[in-house]
Design an enzyme around this catalytic site. Structure first.
Site, mmCIF file in Angstrom:
data_model
loop_
_atom_site.group_PDB
_atom_site.id
_atom_site.type_symbol
_atom_site.label_atom_id
_atom_site.label_comp_id
_atom_site.label_asym_id
_atom_site.label_seq_id
_atom_site.Cartn_x
_atom_site.Cartn_y
_atom_site.Cartn_z
ATOM 1 N N HIS A 161 -1.365 3.347 4.938
ATOM 2 C CA HIS A 161 -2.195 4.260 4.009
ATOM 3 C C HIS A 161 -2.247 5.562 4.692
ATOM 4 O O HIS A 161 -2.463 5.438 5.939
ATOM 5 C CB HIS A 161 -3.672 3.306 3.952
ATOM 6 N N THR B 291 -6.283 2.490 -5.280
ATOM 7 C CA THR B 291 -6.015 0.859 -5.124
ATOM 8 C C THR B 291 -6.560 0.159 -6.084
ATOM 9 O O THR B 291 -6.113 -0.796 -6.871
ATOM 10 C CB THR B 291 -6.504 0.401 -3.671
ATOM 11 N N ASP C 288 1.197 0.154 -5.104
ATOM 12 C CA ASP C 288 0.029 0.570 -5.892
ATOM 13 C C ASP C 288 0.027 1.939 -6.295
ATOM 14 O O ASP C 288 -0.420 2.333 -7.366
ATOM 15 C CB ASP C 288 -1.192 0.122 -5.088
ATOM 16 N N HIS C 289 0.531 3.030 -5.605
ATOM 17 C CA HIS C 289 0.449 4.089 -5.909
ATOM 18 C C HIS C 289 1.470 5.278 -4.884
ATOM 19 O O HIS C 289 1.777 4.756 -3.941
ATOM 20 C CB HIS C 289 -1.025 4.851 -6.039
ATOM 21 N N GLU D 228 0.852 -1.227 0.091
ATOM 22 C CA GLU D 228 -0.068 0.063 -0.071
ATOM 23 C C GLU D 228 0.760 1.269 -0.092
ATOM 24 O O GLU D 228 1.761 1.469 0.728
ATOM 25 C CB GLU D 228 -0.986 -0.091 1.055
HETATM 26 C C1 GP9 Z 1 -9.266 -0.113 1.426
HETATM 27 C C2 GP9 Z 1 -7.770 0.115 0.673
HETATM 28 C C3 GP9 Z 1 -7.530 1.400 0.208
HETATM 29 O O1 GP9 Z 1 -9.766 -1.291 1.306
HETATM 30 O O2 GP9 Z 1 -7.646 -0.718 -0.336
HETATM 31 O O3 GP9 Z 1 -7.711 2.020 -0.986
HETATM 32 P P1 GP9 Z 1 -7.364 3.437 -1.506
HETATM 33 O O4 GP9 Z 1 -7.497 4.515 -0.858
HETATM 34 O O5 GP9 Z 1 -5.493 3.245 -1.400
HETATM 35 O O6 GP9 Z 1 -7.636 3.404 -2.958
HETATM 36 MN MN MN Z 2 -3.946 2.231 -2.384
#
Ligand code: GP9
Ligand code: MN
Length: 429
Positions: A199, A82, A258-259, A38
């Site tokens: 996150h 995500t 992911d980003h 993440e």
């Molecule tokens: C929540 C998680 C967050 O289930 O995968 O997603 P994001 O905010 O990073 O798009």
């Molecule tokens: Mn994410």
């Protein structure tokens, strides 16, 4: 309608990059772990704070002889964050220019996704693991369309004291508890583990903070280093588990960020973290790099400098598994292919290539970050060609998603996914 597939197929076929004979089929029959890190950015690899590595476990993996690591790999997400990453990784389709394709189209569209392909072609058991509620990003529906047999969401995990932080379960608990399910999956399996602790706003309990926060003075940025360290520790524990159980021996690990975690709204803090006076649009473009690595015992590793992004992961994996993606409607290119074009589109139409970078309307030489204020006629032509590829790649992918065009595309040897086959909820809904 069906005719809309024509330009799509034309584009896909004329940009098909043939697999690399040195790697083709090298991962055949192995279990596959897709480890979603993440908000993890590439600059954190080998990053040191007060002389101390922040992510020692990941760094070790990055430099291992049997890890193929990419140091010019970019995230390409839009608002779907995500979910966009998941959409790209498992379909080689872009997220949409607005919103999240998994939410707007995940329930109803036809997909020819990695889980379904691997299950049907190679007999893989497929499962996704995530310590948040199943409805987030519409995963509970989209995963059925992707052909996931199992989805272990938060409700599958024991509710222990303090197990939550921010968006879901703490990564260490998540990894450990997921292992119990992984052990029971028939092999070979394709298992995706989506971490969440790193996150925004990077919340973590005191006892898990093993490193001091940054002191940029930007409160939304400073604790990132602490949750990133925690993510690294959870990964270390998970790798230990794989080693102990012997699973590591017959598995391939695919890890990716992911980003970005730190958005471009925090430029003074970014400059401090990178040790710069101030950041340019070029720096911000390079700041969108995320880790991407493939580890497998016996794999010919090294740090690969190919420019690519999330859209390219599935064709790369197919190459390693010995699946020919020639007939697939996928918008990325195999990163191991000698024919790879090395054009990395961002979701807003900006892009990076080994030679030029376009970001927020500015153009730069990618090698040295020097801005191009006046383009020569030859450059204008070159840049025009790149832009055309980027616009077409994104635009046609959007046509496929918005028009649900895969429902018209018969893939030889592939049965349309029957969503009704799957139920993930423990609780009766
Ligand atoms: C929540 C998680 C967050 O289930 O995968 O997603 P994001 O905010 O990073 O798009
Ligand atoms: Mn994410």
């Amino acid at each position: 309608n069906r005719d809309e597939l024509k330009p799509v197929l034309h584009f896909i076929h004329s940009n098909y990059a043939a697999p690399n004979v040195e790697y083709y089929g090298k991962a055949k029959g192995k279990n596959i772990f897709i480890i979603h890190l993440e908000s993890l950015q590439q600059f954190m690899i080998d990053y040191k704070e007060d002389g101390q590595e922040v992510m020692p476990n990941l760094n070790k993996l990055y430099h291992a002889n049997d890890t193929l690591a990419f140091d010019n790999f970019f995230h390409q997400v839009g608002q779907g964050k995500t979910a966009d990453a998941e959409t790209m990784l498992e379909n080689s389709l872009f997220g949409l220019p607005e919103g999240s394709a998994m939410v707007t189209d995940g329930t109803t569209n036809t997909f020819q996704s990695a889980p379904a392909l691997l299950h049907q072609k190679l007999g893989y058991t497929t499962a996704s693991f995530h310590g948040d509620v199943p409805s987030f990003w519409n995963r509970d529906n989209a995963y059925k369309s992707f052909g996931y047999q199992y989805f272990f969401s938060k409700e599958y995990y024991p509710k222990t004291k303090d197990y939550d932080a921010g968006y879901g379960m703490k990564d260490k608990i998540f990894m450990k508890e997921s292992a119990h399910y992984i052990e029971q999956l028939p092999q070979p399996f394709y298992a995706k583990l989506i971490t969440v602790t790193n996150h925004y706003p990077y919340i973590l309990d005191k006892k898990n903070k093993d490193i001091e926060a940054w002191k940029t003075g930007d409160d939304t940025v400073d604790p990132y280093i602490q949750t990133a360290r925690y993510l690294d520790e959870s990964l270390g524990e998970f790798l230990d588990y794989l080693d102990k159980t012997g699973l590591r021996q017959n598995s391939v690990l695919v890890l990716y960020g992911d980003h970005y975690g730190i958005s471009n709204n925090h430029q003074p803090a970014i400059a401090q973290i990178l040790g710069k006076k101030k950041v340019t649009n070029y720096d911000l473009a390079m700041f969108q790099k995320v880790p991407f690595m493939i580890n497998m015992p016996g794999l010919k590793g090294g740090i690969n400098h190919t420019y690519g992004g999330e859209i390219d992961v599935l064709p790369t994996l197919e190459d390693l598994l010995g699946i020919s993606s020639k007939n697939y409607i996928q918008f990325g290119q195999d990163l191991l292919s000698p024919e790879n074009k090395q054009i990395v589109p961002f979701r807003n139409g900006d892009w990076v290539t080994p030679k030029y970078t376009k970001y927020n309307g500015d153009y730069y030489y990618t090698k040295n970050g020097k801005q191009i204020t006046h383009q020569t006629a030859a450059q204008r032509k070159e840049i025009g060609k790149i832009q055309k590829y980027v616009t077409t790649d994104l635009g046609l992918s959007d046509k496929v998603v918005n028009g649900d065009l895969l429902r018209f595309y018969k893939l030889p040897g592939f049965k349309k996914v029957d969503k009704k086959q799957y139920t993930y909820n423990l609780k009766k809904s």
